[in-house]
Design an enzyme around this catalytic site. Structure first.
Site, mmCIF file in Angstrom:
data_model
loop_
_atom_site.group_PDB
_atom_site.id
_atom_site.type_symbol
_atom_site.label_atom_id
_atom_site.label_comp_id
_atom_site.label_asym_id
_atom_site.label_seq_id
_atom_site.Cartn_x
_atom_site.Cartn_y
_atom_site.Cartn_z
ATOM 1 N N ALA A 138 -54.775 -37.714 -11.517
ATOM 2 C CA ALA A 138 -55.252 -37.695 -12.894
ATOM 3 C C ALA A 138 -54.128 -38.202 -13.792
ATOM 4 C CB ALA A 138 -55.665 -36.283 -13.313
ATOM 5 N N ALA A 140 -53.397 -38.676 -18.050
ATOM 6 C CA ALA A 140 -53.822 -38.522 -19.433
ATOM 7 C C ALA A 140 -52.721 -39.006 -20.371
ATOM 8 C CB ALA A 140 -54.180 -37.065 -19.707
ATOM 9 N N SER A 141 -52.887 -38.763 -21.664
ATOM 10 C CA SER A 141 -51.952 -39.302 -22.642
ATOM 11 C C SER A 141 -50.606 -38.601 -22.622
ATOM 12 C CB SER A 141 -52.557 -39.207 -24.045
ATOM 13 O OG SER A 141 -52.905 -37.868 -24.343
ATOM 14 N N ALA A 143 -49.489 -36.395 -19.836
ATOM 15 C CA ALA A 143 -48.933 -36.190 -18.497
ATOM 16 C C ALA A 143 -49.869 -36.743 -17.438
ATOM 17 C CB ALA A 143 -48.700 -34.699 -18.259
ATOM 18 N N GLN A 144 -49.378 -36.775 -16.197
ATOM 19 C CA GLN A 144 -50.218 -37.114 -15.062
ATOM 20 C C GLN A 144 -49.933 -36.140 -13.923
ATOM 21 O OE1 GLN A 144 -49.001 -41.227 -14.534
ATOM 22 N NE2 GLN A 144 -47.971 -40.759 -12.608
ATOM 23 N N VAL A 145 -50.860 -36.100 -12.951
ATOM 24 C CA VAL A 145 -50.796 -35.099 -11.887
ATOM 25 C C VAL A 145 -50.773 -35.782 -10.521
ATOM 26 C CG1 VAL A 145 -51.942 -33.118 -10.833
ATOM 27 C CG2 VAL A 145 -52.010 -33.417 -13.321
ATOM 28 N N ASP A 294 -59.395 -24.871 -23.674
ATOM 29 C CA ASP A 294 -59.710 -26.257 -23.310
ATOM 30 C C ASP A 294 -60.622 -26.248 -22.089
ATOM 31 O OD1 ASP A 294 -59.645 -28.999 -23.544
ATOM 32 O OD2 ASP A 294 -57.774 -29.253 -22.448
#
Length: 461
Positions: A138, A140-141, A143-145, A294
Site C-alpha cells: 500500500a 499513500a501520501s 507513508a507506504q507499507v 478512520d
C-alpha cells in the site's frame, strides 16, 4: 509580520496552479453558485469556469473537489480529508464526499525503503528482518507499507514515512494558512467558516500522523480497551523497534469488511459481523471515550474466524465523560424525534446564549432533522443529522468542539460500512440497548459528575 508577508507571497505565486486545477475539475463553477460570496468573485469564478473547465469535470461539487485535490498532491489530499471532519463548516454532504477522497500515490523505490529501515534501526536490514518484500502492499501520501518477517518468524507490516514528507507538509500547511487569510480578506462572508482554525486543526492532525510513535501508542491503548470485547482484535505492535518514521505491526490476513461476496463465499455470518461492528463502535465511543476515527472499509478486515481486525491508528478521537453523556442523550432524543429535548440538552449544558430562544433552536433542529428522521430507522443517517446539528450550532454561535466533528465523520463511515454489509442493517437499533444500559448503570455517577462539571460545558458543542 515579515514571516506572514513571505507566506502570503508564496501563496500568491502558487495560486495560478491551484486555480487551474480547481477550474479543470469544475470546482470554480460550483463556487460561483455560493450566494454569500462577493458578486465580483462569483463573476470571476463563472468566467474562469467557462474558459478552463474540462469535459470530464464532475457535476457533483464533492466529486469535483476530490478530483482537484487529488491532482494538487499529498498536502491537499490530507487537507481535504481533514476538512471532511468539519461538517459545521462545509456541511455533512460535502464532508461525506471528502471522506471518500482516495489517498493513493505511487510507492517510493525499494532502495529508499531499505535505506530508511537501516537509518531508523542503525543497522543492516537483515539484522531485524528475515524477509522484507520490496514491493509495497500500500502507498499513500504520508507513508507506504511493506510486508516482512521478523527474525523470530512473526509476520509483520512495516509502515514507512515518505522521504522528506515532513518538509512537504510544513510547506503546504504554511500555504493553507496564507490562503485562508487571503480568502477572509477578499470575502468577509468566509470569516464565518473559521478557515484559519480549520488549518490549525489540520496542522495538529498532521503532526500526529507524521510521528509513528504516536500511532503505536494509540494502537496499544485501543488494544487494551478492547482486549475483553467479543468479535474484535487489535494487532500487536513491535514497540521496541518502531520509531518516529517506522512502525512495525502484526501482519493481518483477512477479507475487507466491504467485500460482502468474499465474506459470504468464505462462510462468514454477515449479520454477526454487523453486530460486532456496531457493538465495537458503541464501546469505543461511549464506554471508553477513545475511538478509531478512520474506519473506512480498507482499515477493517475480517479474519478466517470471523473476528474484526482494525488497522491504521494514525487518527483517533477522544471524548470526555461529559461529552459522552451529552451525546448519548442527544442521539436518543433524535431517535425519539424529541427536538424540544435536543434544545433543552444544549441549554442545560450551558451552550446557548441567554438571547437564544429554545423554541427557535428546536424549530431549526426539526427543520433539518425531520425529513431524515421520518424514514425507516434502518435508512436514517445519524451521521448526517449530527452534521446538520453542528451547522446549526455554528449559526447560533455555539463553539463546536473538534472531536464532535471527528466523531460525525466516523459515524458516517460506520453507517456506510454497516449498509455495505447489510442494506437492511440498523446499527442504531443494535446499539440503543447498549446505550440505555450504559446510562442506567452510570446514572448515579452521572448526577454527581454533572454537579461538578457545571459551567465547564460552555467550551463544548
Amino acid at each position: 509580520m515579515l514571516v506572514r508577508a513571505i507566506a502570503i507571497g508564496r501563496a500568491l505565486f502558487r495560486i495560478p496552479t491551484i486555480a487551474w486545477n480547481l477550474g479543470r475539475a469544475g470546482v470554480l463553477g460550483h463556487l460561483a453558485r455560493i450566494h454569500w460570496l462577493p458578486a465580483w468573485l462569483r463573476y470571476v469564478c463563472r468566467l474562469l469556469d467557462r474558459i478552463v473547465r474540462s469535459r470530464s469535470a464532475q457535476a457533483n461539487a464533492g466529486a469535483a473537489l476530490c478530483q482537484a485535490l487529488a491532482r494538487l498532491g499529498p498536502g491537499f489530499i490530507k487537507f481535504g480529508q481533514a476538512l471532511s471532519t468539519r461538517a459545521d463548516l462545509i456541511g455533512p454532504q460535502l464532508g461525506q464526499s471528502l471522506a471518500q477522497l482516495q489517498d493513493r500515490l505511487p510507492p517510493f523505490s525499494p532502495t529508499r525503503a531499505r535505506q530508511l529501515v537501516e537509518d531508523e534501526t542503525g543497522t543492516i536490514l537483515d539484522t531485524l528482518f528475515a524477509e522484507f518484500d520490496d514491493v509495497a502492499v500500500a502507498a499513500a501520501s504520508i507513508a507506504q507499507v511493506h510486508r516482512a518477517k521478523l527474525r523470530d518468524g512473526r509476520e509483520v507490516a512495516v509502515k514507512l514515512l515518505r522521504p522528506n514528507i515532513e518538509k512537504r507538509m510544513q510547506s503546504d500547511t504554511a500555504l493553507f494558512y496564507a490562503l485562508a487569510q487571503i480568502f477572509e480578506l477578499l470575502a468577509s462572508g468566509l470569516r464565518r467558516l473559521h478557515l484559519v482554525e480549520a488549518v490549525e486543526q489540520f496542522r495538529r492532525l498532521s503532526e500526529i500522523e507524521l510521528d509513528l510513535r504516536l500511532e503505536a501508542a494509540a494502537g496499544g491503548r485501543l488494544a487494551q480497551n478492547l482486549r475483553n470485547d467479543q468479535g474484535i482484535y487489535v494487532p500487536w505492535i513491535d514497540l521496541e523497534h518502531s520509531t518516529q518514521r517506522m512502525l512495525i505491526v502484526e501482519w493481518v490476513d483477512g477479507i475487507r469488511i466491504d467485500d460482502v461476496g468474499a465474506l459470504e463465499a468464505a462462510g462468514h455470518n454477515v449479520g454477526q459481523i454487523t453486530e460486532y461492528a456496531a457493538r465495537s463502535f458503541f464501546n469505543q465511543v461511549f464506554r471508553d471515550g477513545f475511538f478509531h476515527a478512520d474506519m473506512h472499509p480498507g482499515n477493517i478486515f475480517v479474519r478466517a474466524d470471523g473476528i474484526l481486525v482494525p488497522v491504521d491508528f494514525g487518527i483517533m478521537g477522544h471524548l470526555d465523560f461529559a461529552d459522552r453523556m451529552f451525546l448519548a442523550r442527544l442521539l436518543n432524543a433524535m431517535l425519539e424525534r424529541d427536538y424540544d429535548m435536543v434544545a433543552k440538552l444544549h441549554n442545560d449544558a450551558g451552550m446557548l446564549n441567554d438571547n437564544v430562544s429554545l423554541h427557535h433552536f428546536a424549530q431549526s433542529i426539526r427543520a433539518v432533522a425531520d425529513p431524515v428522521m421520518g424514514k425507516p430507522l434502518g435508512e436514517v443517517s445519524l451521521g448526517i443529522v449530527l452534521g446538520q446539528i453542528l451547522q446549526i450550532a455554528t449559526r447560533f454561535e455555539i463553539e463546536v468542539q473538534s472531536q464532535f466533528n471527528l466523531l460525525q465523520k466516523t459515524m458516517m463511515m460506520a453507517e456506510g460500512v454497516a449498509r455495505q454489509l447489510n442494506p437492511k442493517a440498523d446499527m442504531w437499533q443494535l446499539a440503543r440497548p447498549l446505550a440505555k444500559n450504559w446510562m442506567e448503570n452510570d446514572a448515579g455517577f452521572v448526577r454527581q459528575a454533572e454537579t461538578l462539571i457545571g459551567q465547564d460545558r460552555k467550551r463544548h458543542v
